[in-house]
Design an enzyme around this catalytic site. Structure first.
Site, PDB file in Angstrom:
ATOM      1  N   HIS A 141      37.857   3.581 -67.648  1.00  0.00           N
ATOM      2  CA  HIS A 141      38.662   2.726 -66.789  1.00  0.00           C
ATOM      3  C   HIS A 141      40.236   2.893 -67.094  1.00  0.00           C
ATOM      4  O   HIS A 141      41.305   2.742 -66.325  1.00  0.00           O
ATOM      5  CB  HIS A 141      38.557   1.249 -67.095  1.00  0.00           C
ATOM      6  CG  HIS A 141      38.873   0.473 -65.882  1.00  0.00           C
ATOM      7  ND1 HIS A 141      39.673   0.538 -65.024  1.00  0.00           N
ATOM      8  CD2 HIS A 141      38.120  -0.949 -65.801  1.00  0.00           C
ATOM      9  CE1 HIS A 141      39.721  -0.472 -64.104  1.00  0.00           C
ATOM     10  NE2 HIS A 141      38.858  -1.497 -64.534  1.00  0.00           N
ATOM     11  N   ASP A 152      29.376   8.349 -48.305  1.00  0.00           N
ATOM     12  CA  ASP A 152      28.326   8.912 -47.883  1.00  0.00           C
ATOM     13  C   ASP A 152      28.367  10.463 -48.188  1.00  0.00           C
ATOM     14  O   ASP A 152      29.069  11.321 -47.694  1.00  0.00           O
ATOM     15  CB  ASP A 152      28.432   8.683 -46.384  1.00  0.00           C
ATOM     16  CG  ASP A 152      27.210   9.407 -45.591  1.00  0.00           C
ATOM     17  OD1 ASP A 152      26.420   9.860 -46.040  1.00  0.00           O
ATOM     18  OD2 ASP A 152      27.571   9.530 -44.392  1.00  0.00           O
TER      19      ASP A 152
END
Length: 445
Positions: A164, A382
């Site tokens: 993070h 995708d």
């Protein structure tokens, strides 16, 4: 009669390092003073589930993703380096080009065997991300840990461990999009990544100009019930359109144009507070993750392609008695007000505070934080297999802080669009939370 929990076996190859596909600059880059605060020094698992796609039958997802990853790392080469810590706990990236950790795996299970719950908490999740020794650490370790697990049906599950300090959710989406574009045959990312961490460095001299209730260090002897971490459980709650309508009718007319995030967050805060059975005069906090990119000057083009942390978590403060004794509209007002606090100046003030207060942790006592990942649309990533069935956080809680929840867009098996609320509480508190939520939504027996 409850069905037996799903059990399956995962066979993993040895973890390997995937370096950039071409030579990259050998340099040291400083993280920003937003990036390296204590509250971001952890790894967060993100999960993507993809169904079998007949047109990709001849393609091996592991090979496609591994090759595309090496290409994406040419542009996002700091991810192939290692985090170092300097004087004053300042973090930086040593761009060594060593690569990210990649694990190939196979599971003897089909996607259909998971049933309706194609979202966290997933059965045997620990099998879907290999726990490399020391993976909970962030310094002098691979910045990314990735496992791609093929399923028997041709579907696959991708889990990415996100350090993070390097990226927030929006930054992760930029990287994932670039990786996916490479997998689909692109030669370069459609949005070029930029480092530009100096934008969020502390000023000289640093000076705090805003109120930051999220970093107030408070002490309390009455934390046993809340801090019982021995029986923590993760659970998701699906909010249908009809549930949002119910919540909207619970707030005053002048607030009914509030966002779905405001409603679910306020609902979560109220139900969680009741479930924790706090004293009426206990001070409580709700912190919301606010993406600050749009709060900067519109001409600030360096933020286009910026994949570092560019968010704040301002806090609303009240007492348990006031929150639970008022209508949902009271919480909604507080949530809406705190979101409006984040400005460009607020972000500079946080960066300055980090230097002045030695990169302190946010307030964790009687606090919770909600992250809205609805707008970054991780499900749309995708790789050639179409949109993900699920894309988002793999579990609730953030690093060592169990009070973190996520709101994630999701389509259930019936094709209904809604939102998943991922929650982490002790076993007993979770039972009370579910009961309070049913009552608020008018679903009690």
């Amino acid at each position: 009669m409850t069905s037996a929990p799903l059990l399956f076996t995962v066979r993993r190859s040895q973890p390997e390092l995937v370096p950039p596909a071409a030579p990259t600059p050998r340099e040291v880059k400083l993280l920003s003073d937003i990036d390296d605060q204590e509250g971001l020094r952890f790894n967060i698992p993100m999960m993507f589930i993809y169904r079998h796609e007949p047109s990709m039958k001849e393609k091996d997802p592991v090979k496609v993703l591994r090759h595309a990853l090496s290409q994406a790392l040419v542009y996002y080469y700091p991810f192939a380096g290692r985090i170092r810590e300097g004087a004053g706990r300042k973090l930086m990236v040593d761009c060594t080009g060593e690569g990210v950790m990649f694990v190939e795996a196979e599971a003897d299970v089909t996607l259909d065997e998971f049933g309706d719950a194609l979202h966290p908490p997933l059965p045997c999740f620990e099998e879907l991300l290999y726990d490399v020794p020391g993976s909970e650490l962030i310094i002098d370790r691979p910045i990314r840990l990735i496992q791609v697990t093929r399923l028997k049906c041709g579907s696959f599950i991708l889990v990415v461990y996100l350090n993070h300090t390097m990226s927030d959710g929006a930054g992760l989406k930029l990287f994932m999009n670039a990786w996916a574009e490479m997998a689909r045959g692109a030669h370069k990312p459609s949005i070029q990544p930029v480092w530009n961490r100096e934008i969020l460095m502390a000023r000289d001299p640093p000076h705090i100009t805003c109120n930051h209730h999220e970093y107030e260090q408070i002490f309390s002897s009455n934390t046993i019930k809340e801090e019982d971490t021995t029986t923590l459980v993760h659970q998701s709650f699906f909010f249908r359109t009809s549930d949002i309508v119910v919540l909207r009718l619970l707030v005053p007319f002048h607030l009914r144009h509030c966002t779905t995030f405001d409603l679910i967050t306020s609902c979560f805060w109220c139900c969680r507070t009741k479930a924790l059975q706090l004293e009426a005069d206990d001070e409580i906090r709700m912190m919301c993750i606010v993406n600050a990119r749009s709060r900067f000057n519109a001409n600030n083009s360096p933020l286009v392609g910026y994949y570092g942390n560019c968010f704040a978590y301002p806090a609303a403060v009240t007492t348990a008695g006031k929150l639970c004794g008022n209508s949902l509209g009271y919480a909604v007002e507080l949530v809406r007000k705190l979101k409006a606090e984040v400005t460009e100046e607020y972000m500079h003030s946080v960066a300055d505070l980090m230097v002045i207060k030695e990169r302190c942790l946010f307030t964790t006592i009687r606090s919770c934080v909600v992250s809205d990942v609805t707008r970054i649309k991780l499900r749309e990533v995708d790789f050639g297999w179409g949109e993900a069935v699920y894309g988002g956080a793999a579990k609730s809680g953030a690093g060592p802080f169990p009070g973190a929840a996520y709101i994630i867009p999701h389509k259930n098996v019936e094709g209904e669009e809604g939102f998943i609320l991922l929650v982490c509480l002790s076993f007993e508190a979770m039972k009370r939370f579910a009961k309070e939520l049913d009552e608020m939504l008018g679903k009690q027996n």
